[in-house]
Design an enzyme around this catalytic site. Structure first.
Site, PDB file in Angstrom:
ATOM      1  N   TYR A 184       0.851  -1.192   0.000  1.00 15.52           N
ATOM      2  CA  TYR A 184       0.000   0.000   0.000  1.00 15.52           C
ATOM      3  C   TYR A 184       0.890   1.246   0.000  1.00 15.52           C
ATOM      4  O   TYR A 184       2.067   1.188   0.373  1.00 15.52           O
ATOM      5  CB  TYR A 184      -0.910  -0.042   1.243  1.00 15.52           C
ATOM      6  CG  TYR A 184      -1.844   1.124   1.350  1.00 15.52           C
ATOM      7  CD1 TYR A 184      -2.842   1.328   0.395  1.00 15.52           C
ATOM      8  CD2 TYR A 184      -1.718   2.037   2.392  1.00 15.52           C
ATOM      9  CE1 TYR A 184      -3.687   2.416   0.493  1.00 15.52           C
ATOM     10  CE2 TYR A 184      -2.565   3.125   2.495  1.00 15.52           C
ATOM     11  CZ  TYR A 184      -3.544   3.314   1.534  1.00 15.52           C
ATOM     12  OH  TYR A 184      -4.372   4.403   1.623  1.00 15.52           O
ATOM     13  N   ASN A 186       1.577   3.759   1.793  1.00 15.19           N
ATOM     14  CA  ASN A 186       2.384   4.231   2.928  1.00 15.19           C
ATOM     15  C   ASN A 186       3.261   3.140   3.545  1.00 15.19           C
ATOM     16  O   ASN A 186       3.892   3.378   4.575  1.00 15.19           O
ATOM     17  CB  ASN A 186       1.475   4.853   4.000  1.00 15.19           C
ATOM     18  CG  ASN A 186       0.573   3.818   4.667  1.00 15.19           C
ATOM     19  OD1 ASN A 186       0.679   2.627   4.406  1.00 15.19           O
ATOM     20  ND2 ASN A 186      -0.322   4.282   5.521  1.00 15.19           N
ATOM     21  N   LYS A 187       3.342   1.971   2.926  1.00 17.46           N
ATOM     22  CA  LYS A 187       4.121   0.887   3.522  1.00 17.46           C
ATOM     23  C   LYS A 187       5.611   1.025   3.166  1.00 17.46           C
ATOM     24  O   LYS A 187       5.998   1.934   2.443  1.00 17.46           O
ATOM     25  CB  LYS A 187       3.542  -0.466   3.099  1.00 17.46           C
ATOM     26  CG  LYS A 187       2.094  -0.687   3.600  1.00 17.46           C
ATOM     27  CD  LYS A 187       2.005  -0.641   5.102  1.00 17.46           C
ATOM     28  CE  LYS A 187       0.711  -0.980   5.790  1.00 17.46           C
ATOM     29  NZ  LYS A 187      -0.561  -1.115   5.183  1.00 17.46           N
ATOM     30  N   THR A 188       6.440   0.101   3.667  1.00 14.15           N
ATOM     31  CA  THR A 188       7.897   0.302   3.528  1.00 14.15           C
ATOM     32  C   THR A 188       8.358   0.223   2.080  1.00 14.15           C
ATOM     33  O   THR A 188       9.344   0.850   1.719  1.00 14.15           O
ATOM     34  CB  THR A 188       8.683  -0.703   4.385  1.00 14.15           C
ATOM     35  OG1 THR A 188       8.260  -2.028   4.027  1.00 14.15           O
ATOM     36  CG2 THR A 188       8.456  -0.460   5.870  1.00 14.15           C
ATOM     37  N   ILE A 189       7.706  -0.615   1.270  1.00 12.85           N
ATOM     38  CA  ILE A 189       7.841  -0.478  -0.188  1.00 12.85           C
ATOM     39  C   ILE A 189       6.426  -0.443  -0.742  1.00 12.85           C
ATOM     40  O   ILE A 189       5.505  -0.988  -0.123  1.00 12.85           O
ATOM     41  CB  ILE A 189       8.680  -1.598  -0.869  1.00 12.85           C
ATOM     42  CG1 ILE A 189       7.922  -2.916  -0.966  1.00 12.85           C
ATOM     43  CG2 ILE A 189      10.045  -1.766  -0.195  1.00 12.85           C
ATOM     44  CD1 ILE A 189       8.597  -3.932  -1.899  1.00 12.85           C
TER      45      ILE A 189
END
Ligand SMILES: *Cc1c(COP(=O)(O)O)cnc(C)c1O
Length: 386
Positions: A184, A186-189
């Site tokens: 998603y 806003n996730k880390t990738i």
């Protein structure tokens, strides 16, 4: 002069990602195809075990649903998870007509409390879904041992956990039934929207591949490249539409290459926060155990007893200073659907409740500079006059 707004989250999309998307668009193959396949192979390689099955899906929610479906979870079954999570972790259980049993968290890590899991096991319990909260691993050693003793499945909600380690091993390789990652925004990738299910089980992987695309016995890539007539397929179940497009996979291929660099940058931001926020009446997030990797997806501080203002006012003040914050999470036991469905009250989840009332997630992402961190810390200091 007012500084530009510092958002709570911001993806870092580079020129390689953009070029790969353009290449995909020009190729004529935009949905699931060669790039999704490459992304899956790269993902298993990233986890250090090419024998793992990695299945690209269009969200982590889809991946969690697919996993539970493949495990045969259904009406009459119970699945234990943490109240301190996003609703996606639990809603997938309800998709299948099974019941969710919410439990409290460890007040230090904010991850699922293994003692609470043990106490919640009933004859109907089939599975446990831990969440690696904020990118710090749940106590998987204890949880996997407990699950084995009781014959329970373990499905990791690894939405925050790329890359995260537990016992020196990357999440995804620990030997749970499956781990599900989110890409998603806003996730880390990120791939915009997307996810990856990782499992060692050939049988689970086969079922999920079929159910990911309408219950077709072969996926679109095989369908259009193998020697069997391209128009032929068989429907063996009423499946879902959970495949990841090649446009999204094109982004993911290059994001994944940068995942370790992103983690290092996030860890640096966390370390800067640790220095800059020292001395304020804030409980800072726990550090990972020695030698372990924390993805630092989130940087959650909690207002201490000595804080002169409440959580909401603190967030308002940071917002007025041009800084975006968030709250992780409004626990599920406070959400109307979950509260009413299972007649839940805050008193059943004292640690989650207390964390919720005091927690603020500060901005953390690779593009943040040390100056950005100092700006957030200065705003926090101004909001907390002693
Ligand atoms: C983001 C998130 C999800 C859902 O991920 P999607 O890819 O948006 O479906 C699930 N669980 C947790 C803990 C998350 O943070």
């Amino acid at each position: 002069m007012q500084q530009p707004f510092l958002p709570f989250a911001l993806p870092d999309i580079g020129e390689d990602e953009i070029a790969e998307v353009v290449d995909t668009l020009r190729s004529g193959w935009v949905t699931t195809g060669p790039k999704a396949k490459r992304f899956e192979g790269d993902f298993s390689a990233f986890l250090g075990d090419p024998s793992l099955h990695s299945l690209a899906v269009n969200s982590a929610t889809a991946g969690l649903h697919l996993t539970l479906e493949a495990l045969g979870i259904g009406p009459g079954d119970e699945v234990i998870t943490t109240t301190h999570t996003f609703t996606a972790t639990a809603e997938v259980v309800r998709y299948l007509g099974a019941d969710v049993v919410l439990v409290d968290i460890d007040p230090h890590t904010l991850c699922i409390d293994i003692d609470a899991v043990e106490a919640a096991i009933s004859p109907r319990t089939r599975a446990v879904i831990p969440v690696h909260f904020g990118g710090l691993a749940a106590d998987m050693t204890r949880l996997l041992a407990l699950a084995q003793r009781h014959g329970l499945k373990v499905v990791e909600d690894a939405a925050h956990a790329l890359p995260t380690t537990c016992g020196g091993e990357l999440i995804g390789t620990l030997g749970s039934d499956a781990a599900v990652f989110s890409f998603y925004a806003n996730k880390t990738i990120t791939t915009g929207e997307g996810g990856m299910v990782v499992t060692r089980s050939e049988a689970l992987a086969q079922r999920m591949k079929t159910m990911r695309l309408h219950g077709m016995s072969r996926d679109a890539f095989d369908r259009f490249t193998s020697k069997v007539p391209s128009w032929y397929y068989e429907i063996v179940a009423p499946g879902f539409k959970y495949n990841l497009t090649d446009i999204a996979a094109a982004i993911g291929i290059h994001q994944l290459k940068r995942a370790h660099a992103f983690q290092q940058r996030r860890a640096a931001v966390a370390a800067w926060y640790g220095q800059a926020l020292a001395g304020l009446p804030l409980l800072l997030p726990p550090q990972p155990p020695w030698g372990e990797v924390h993805s630092w997806h989130l940087y959650v501080v909690r207002l201490g007893d000595a804080a002169p203002i409440a959580r909401d006012a603190f967030i308002e003040k940071l917002f007025a200073a041009g800084i975006g914050c968030s709250v992780h999470y409004i626990p599920l036991h406070l959400q109307p659907y979950w509260r009413e469905r299972y007649a839940l009250s805050a008193a059943q989840f004292p640690h989650s409740q207390r964390a919720f009332e005091r927690c603020v997630s500060l901005p953390i992402y690779p593009r943040m500079t040390q100056q950005d961190v100092q700006r957030v810390a200065a705003a926090a200091r101004a909001a907390l006059p002693l």
